[in-house]
Design a protein around this motif. Structure first.
Motif, PDB file in Angstrom:
ATOM      1  N   LYS A 124     -16.153 -19.207  44.610  1.00  0.00           N
ATOM      2  CA  LYS A 124     -16.197 -19.630  46.540  1.00  0.00           C
ATOM      3  C   LYS A 124     -15.883 -20.933  47.146  1.00  0.00           C
ATOM      4  CE  LYS A 124     -20.102 -16.335  45.059  1.00  0.00           C
ATOM      5  NZ  LYS A 124     -21.709 -16.387  44.424  1.00  0.00           N
ATOM      6  N   ALA A 125     -15.511 -21.333  46.053  1.00  0.00           N
ATOM      7  CA  ALA A 125     -14.611 -23.243  46.823  1.00  0.00           C
ATOM      8  C   ALA A 125     -14.324 -22.639  48.276  1.00  0.00           C
ATOM      9  CB  ALA A 125     -13.463 -23.313  46.252  1.00  0.00           C
ATOM     10  N   VAL A 126     -13.369 -21.267  47.954  1.00  0.00           N
ATOM     11  CA  VAL A 126     -13.036 -21.180  49.414  1.00  0.00           C
ATOM     12  C   VAL A 126     -13.731 -21.041  50.314  1.00  0.00           C
ATOM     13  CG1 VAL A 126     -11.980 -18.867  49.156  1.00  0.00           C
ATOM     14  CG2 VAL A 126     -10.439 -19.807  49.823  1.00  0.00           C
ATOM     15  N   ASP A 127     -14.881 -20.165  50.251  1.00  0.00           N
ATOM     16  CA  ASP A 127     -16.219 -19.272  51.361  1.00  0.00           C
ATOM     17  C   ASP A 127     -16.460 -20.906  51.693  1.00  0.00           C
ATOM     18  OD1 ASP A 127     -15.088 -16.928  50.495  1.00  0.00           O
ATOM     19  OD2 ASP A 127     -16.898 -17.029  49.412  1.00  0.00           O
ATOM     20  N   ALA A 128     -16.758 -21.732  51.910  1.00  0.00           N
ATOM     21  CA  ALA A 128     -17.963 -23.104  51.590  1.00  0.00           C
ATOM     22  C   ALA A 128     -16.390 -23.851  52.165  1.00  0.00           C
ATOM     23  CB  ALA A 128     -17.956 -23.755  50.252  1.00  0.00           C
ATOM     24  N   LEU A 129     -15.579 -24.193  51.891  1.00  0.00           N
ATOM     25  CA  LEU A 129     -14.853 -24.728  52.643  1.00  0.00           C
ATOM     26  C   LEU A 129     -13.842 -24.924  53.867  1.00  0.00           C
ATOM     27  CD1 LEU A 129     -12.984 -28.314  52.040  1.00  0.00           C
ATOM     28  CD2 LEU A 129     -11.227 -27.051  51.126  1.00  0.00           C
ATOM     29  N   ALA A 130     -13.659 -23.154  53.583  1.00  0.00           N
ATOM     30  CA  ALA A 130     -12.899 -22.532  54.873  1.00  0.00           C
ATOM     31  C   ALA A 130     -13.662 -22.572  55.990  1.00  0.00           C
ATOM     32  CB  ALA A 130     -12.590 -21.243  54.793  1.00  0.00           C
ATOM     33  N   ARG A 131     -15.381 -22.346  55.680  1.00  0.00           N
ATOM     34  CA  ARG A 131     -16.337 -22.277  56.629  1.00  0.00           C
ATOM     35  C   ARG A 131     -15.798 -24.614  57.579  1.00  0.00           C
ATOM     36  NH1 ARG A 131     -21.012 -21.499  53.467  1.00  0.00           N
ATOM     37  NH2 ARG A 131     -19.711 -19.295  52.876  1.00  0.00           N
ATOM     38  N   LEU A 132     -16.077 -25.625  56.990  1.00  0.00           N
ATOM     39  CA  LEU A 132     -16.417 -26.655  57.481  1.00  0.00           C
ATOM     40  C   LEU A 132     -14.083 -26.962  57.703  1.00  0.00           C
ATOM     41  CD1 LEU A 132     -17.857 -28.896  54.438  1.00  0.00           C
ATOM     42  CD2 LEU A 132     -18.864 -27.527  56.692  1.00  0.00           C
ATOM     43  N   VAL A 133     -13.883 -26.362  57.038  1.00  0.00           N
ATOM     44  CA  VAL A 133     -12.261 -27.108  57.564  1.00  0.00           C
ATOM     45  C   VAL A 133     -11.148 -25.260  57.673  1.00  0.00           C
ATOM     46  CG1 VAL A 133     -10.697 -27.760  57.433  1.00  0.00           C
ATOM     47  CG2 VAL A 133     -13.307 -28.737  56.675  1.00  0.00           C
ATOM     48  N   PRO A 134     -11.489 -24.911  59.232  1.00  0.00           N
ATOM     49  CA  PRO A 134     -10.656 -23.758  59.404  1.00  0.00           C
ATOM     50  C   PRO A 134      -9.192 -23.619  59.075  1.00  0.00           C
ATOM     51  CG  PRO A 134     -12.438 -23.824  60.792  1.00  0.00           C
ATOM     52  CD  PRO A 134     -12.615 -25.223  59.766  1.00  0.00           C
ATOM     53  N   GLY A 135      -8.859 -22.180  57.973  1.00  0.00           N
ATOM     54  CA  GLY A 135      -7.300 -22.750  57.839  1.00  0.00           C
ATOM     55  C   GLY A 135      -6.953 -22.963  56.615  1.00  0.00           C
ATOM     56  N   VAL A 136      -7.749 -23.912  55.853  1.00  0.00           N
ATOM     57  CA  VAL A 136      -7.619 -23.430  54.677  1.00  0.00           C
ATOM     58  C   VAL A 136      -7.579 -22.371  53.374  1.00  0.00           C
ATOM     59  CG1 VAL A 136      -9.353 -25.899  54.365  1.00  0.00           C
ATOM     60  CG2 VAL A 136     -10.449 -24.372  53.179  1.00  0.00           C
ATOM     61  N   GLU A 137      -7.683 -21.819  54.483  1.00  0.00           N
ATOM     62  CA  GLU A 137      -7.947 -20.214  53.533  1.00  0.00           C
ATOM     63  C   GLU A 137      -5.992 -20.138  52.683  1.00  0.00           C
ATOM     64  OE1 GLU A 137      -9.521 -20.946  56.016  1.00  0.00           O
ATOM     65  OE2 GLU A 137      -8.569 -19.544  57.476  1.00  0.00           O
ATOM     66  N   ALA A 138      -5.797 -20.229  54.342  1.00  0.00           N
ATOM     67  CA  ALA A 138      -3.985 -20.013  54.195  1.00  0.00           C
ATOM     68  C   ALA A 138      -3.635 -20.811  53.068  1.00  0.00           C
ATOM     69  CB  ALA A 138      -4.220 -20.380  55.687  1.00  0.00           C
ATOM     70  N   LEU A 139      -3.594 -21.923  52.164  1.00  0.00           N
ATOM     71  CA  LEU A 139      -3.259 -22.594  51.388  1.00  0.00           C
ATOM     72  C   LEU A 139      -2.770 -21.631  50.299  1.00  0.00           C
ATOM     73  CD1 LEU A 139      -4.851 -26.157  51.704  1.00  0.00           C
ATOM     74  CD2 LEU A 139      -2.898 -24.959  51.889  1.00  0.00           C
ATOM     75  N   THR A 140      -2.061 -21.972  49.074  1.00  0.00           N
ATOM     76  CA  THR A 140      -2.186 -21.123  47.866  1.00  0.00           C
ATOM     77  C   THR A 140      -1.771 -22.165  47.198  1.00  0.00           C
ATOM     78  OG1 THR A 140       0.295 -20.838  48.338  1.00  0.00           O
ATOM     79  CG2 THR A 140      -0.764 -18.565  49.151  1.00  0.00           C
ATOM     80  N   PHE A 141      -1.788 -21.604  46.072  1.00  0.00           N
ATOM     81  CA  PHE A 141      -1.874 -22.239  44.538  1.00  0.00           C
ATOM     82  C   PHE A 141      -0.922 -23.701  45.380  1.00  0.00           C
ATOM     83  CE2 PHE A 141      -1.258 -23.744  40.071  1.00  0.00           C
ATOM     84  CZ  PHE A 141      -2.247 -24.233  40.071  1.00  0.00           C
TER      85      PHE A 141
END
Lengths: 407, 123
Positions: A191-208
């Motif tokens: 759930k790291a992506v859910d939490a971080l994307a709320r604060l910093v939109p766009g991080v969900e587009a990064l891949t490993f």
């Protein structure tokens, strides 16, 4: 009652000076952390308990302070070529924002550190007039400086040695900055992506293993989708004077809890990831460490990195001993330093990490064993404090990785 | 029944010449999650201050010393099934072993509950 072994004790190997406080020291204490000395710093070893923190990270999102690690920026000259003399990976071939796990090699091929190297794009929070590469022409910029600059994250216990070694190895036109005013956080878990994307939109587009420049309000961040727990997650470089506020914001998200070093160690062990100073050291080569993936094809063919002759010979003919994963029978953990023995009781190998795997509910370990005993399914014996334990060589990771690769 | 403590955080309850030994609540808190306990078998001779048992947490193994000399009469079998009793009930159901004291005068050198509480306070 007395402690026989712990990651706290192992840290003593490196520590001679008074331990230093990191930027989040007061934050950890306010959140109930028990602080211990590690790699020369006071660090949180646990908050609620290692088992609970481990499980939380596997199920939700754990916030780790890894500010003791060394963050370096190398700029100028032919920095990629300079790095390739001591790293066996394809560094020159990294596109901007792409990163690679690599190994800092001594001249004899022994491992001086393991690290992450990322090619920085022109637009990055570490760019400054001082750091701008020689000959850089913004008019020609296509998202990447012509000579390139690299962001490298190294282990905390080795960072000053690494800097000295790199300065000795790279040419004078390469500038090396140790970013001592940057803190480093890791947010790990499904759930790291859910939490971080709320604060910093766009991080969900990064891949490993990709990274980029982001911002939280006016705070510049450098964020990579990477980590060392086997889970999806991020590592976030934050200006030290802003990190407490950013950690507050992350910890306020319902998915996030702060996690200590104890669970970081059990998570990385379950993920089959080696820990420098324990599973890796200057006596170990990349082939012995079973990190052959870190030897890029182009580099193997060119055989142009430190220790290449020895390392490529070991790759071809097999190393004398090799790092393996072990599942230990029974409930009693086998620890770092325990001997692997043969039927006559002679010592033939050594455990380099060992503990209880919370996700699996049984003890696991990493060891160096003779090549002939390294195949999965091989049963071996471990001598520890007068008792003999039986273990089975097992493919790693012990717990499957859940990295988010290209979509 | 009287309870005594060592500076190494073991406790022993004594009734007549029979002692029951465990580790203190403070000690289990320091250890964190206990995942394995190795207790001595009946018949084993123990010497005051010598190794008697091993308690393993996720991160570390720790020796448990016998607070007094004597002969083990019973190891706590319940710990084999549920080592977390050491965390949840360190000074009751999470006991490690019982023994017959060979020299009750050894108790004189141990702390009572009040003395141990102030010892822990100072750590």
């Amino acid at each position: 009652m007395s402690d026989q072994s712990s990651i706290i004790d192992h840290a003593d190997d490196y520590v001679a000076l008074e331990p230093q406080a990191l930027p989040l020291d007061a934050w950890h204490r306010a959140h109930g952390a028990r602080m211990v000395e590690f790699a020369g710093y006071l660090m949180p070893i646990q908050y609620d308990g290692i088992m609970a923190e481990h499980a939380w990270t596997r199920e939700s999102a754990g916030l780790f302070d890894v500010s003791h690690m060394g963050q370096l920026v190398l700029t100028g000259g032919d920095v990629a070529a300079a790095l390739e003399t001591v790293l066996p990976g394809d560094i020159a071939g990294l596109a901007a924002g792409k990163m690679r796990y690599s190994l800092l090699l001594a001249e004899d091929g022994g491992i001086l550190d393991d690290l992450m190297a990322t090619r920085l794009p022109a637009e990055n929070p570490f760019a400054s007039e001082d750091a701008e590469p020689a000959g850089y022409d913004p008019l020609r910029a296509t998202g990447e400086a012509p000579t390139g600059s690299f962001y490298v994250v190294v282990n905390g216990a080795t960072k000053y040695d690494d800097v000295a070694y790199l300065l000795d190895q790279v040419s004078d036109d390469v500038t090396l900055n140790l970013l001592e005013d940057q803190a480093l956080l890791a947010l790990q878990g499904p759930k790291a992506v859910d939490a971080l994307a709320r604060l910093v939109p766009g991080v969900e587009a990064l891949t490993f293993m990709t990274a980029g420049a982001f911002a939280w309000g006016s705070v510049p961040l450098w964020i990579s989708r990477s980590g060392y727990t086997g889970e999806d997650g991020f590592e976030i470089s934050v200006p030290a004077d802003q990190v407490a506020a950013f950690a507050d914001a992350l910890a306020a998200e319902p998915e996030v809890k702060p996690i200590g070093l104890g669970a970081r160690d059990s998570l990385r062990l379950e993920a089959g990831l080696p820990l420098y100073g324990h599973d890796l050291d200057p006596e170990i080569t990349p082939v012995m460490a079973d990190l052959g993936f870190a030897l890029s094809k182009r580099r193997r063919e060119a055989a142009d990195f430190a220790g290449a002759t020895r390392i490529l010979s070991e790759r071809e003919h097999g190393p004398a001993s090799k790092r393996v994963g072990l599942i230990v029978e029974g409930r009693q953990p086998a620890r770092e330093g325990a001997d692997v023995i043969d039927q006559s009781g002679a010592v033939i190998g050594r455990l380099t990490s060992g503990g209880f795997a919370p996700t699996l509910g049984k003890p696991i370990a990493m060891a160096y064993v003779p090549l002939a005993l390294s195949a999965p399914g091989t049963r071996i014996e471990i001598a520890q404090r007068g008792k003999v334990h039986t273990a089975t060589v097992t493919a790693m990771p012990f717990v499957p990785h859940r990295y988010v690769r290209s979509k | 029944m009287s309870r005594y403590f060592t500076k190494d955080h073991e406790w022993v309850d004594v009734t007549g010449d029979v002692g029951t030994v465990g580790i203190s609540d403070y000690a289990q808190g320091q250890l964190g999650d206990v995942v394995f306990v190795d207790v001595p078998e009946a018949g084993k001779q123990l010497t005051k201050g010598a190794d008697a048992a091993v308690v393993e947490s996720v991160k570390a193994a720790s020796d448990v010393y016998s607070p007094v000399s004597g002969t083990v009469t019973e190891g706590n079998a319940a710990l084999a099934d549920d080592s977390s009793l050491v965390n949840s009930a360190p000074e009751t159901d999470g006991w490690f072993f019982k023994l017959t004291l060979s020299d009750p005068s050894e108790l004189d050198s141990l702390m009572d509950e009040a003395a141990y509480a102030s010892f822990v306070e100072g750590l």
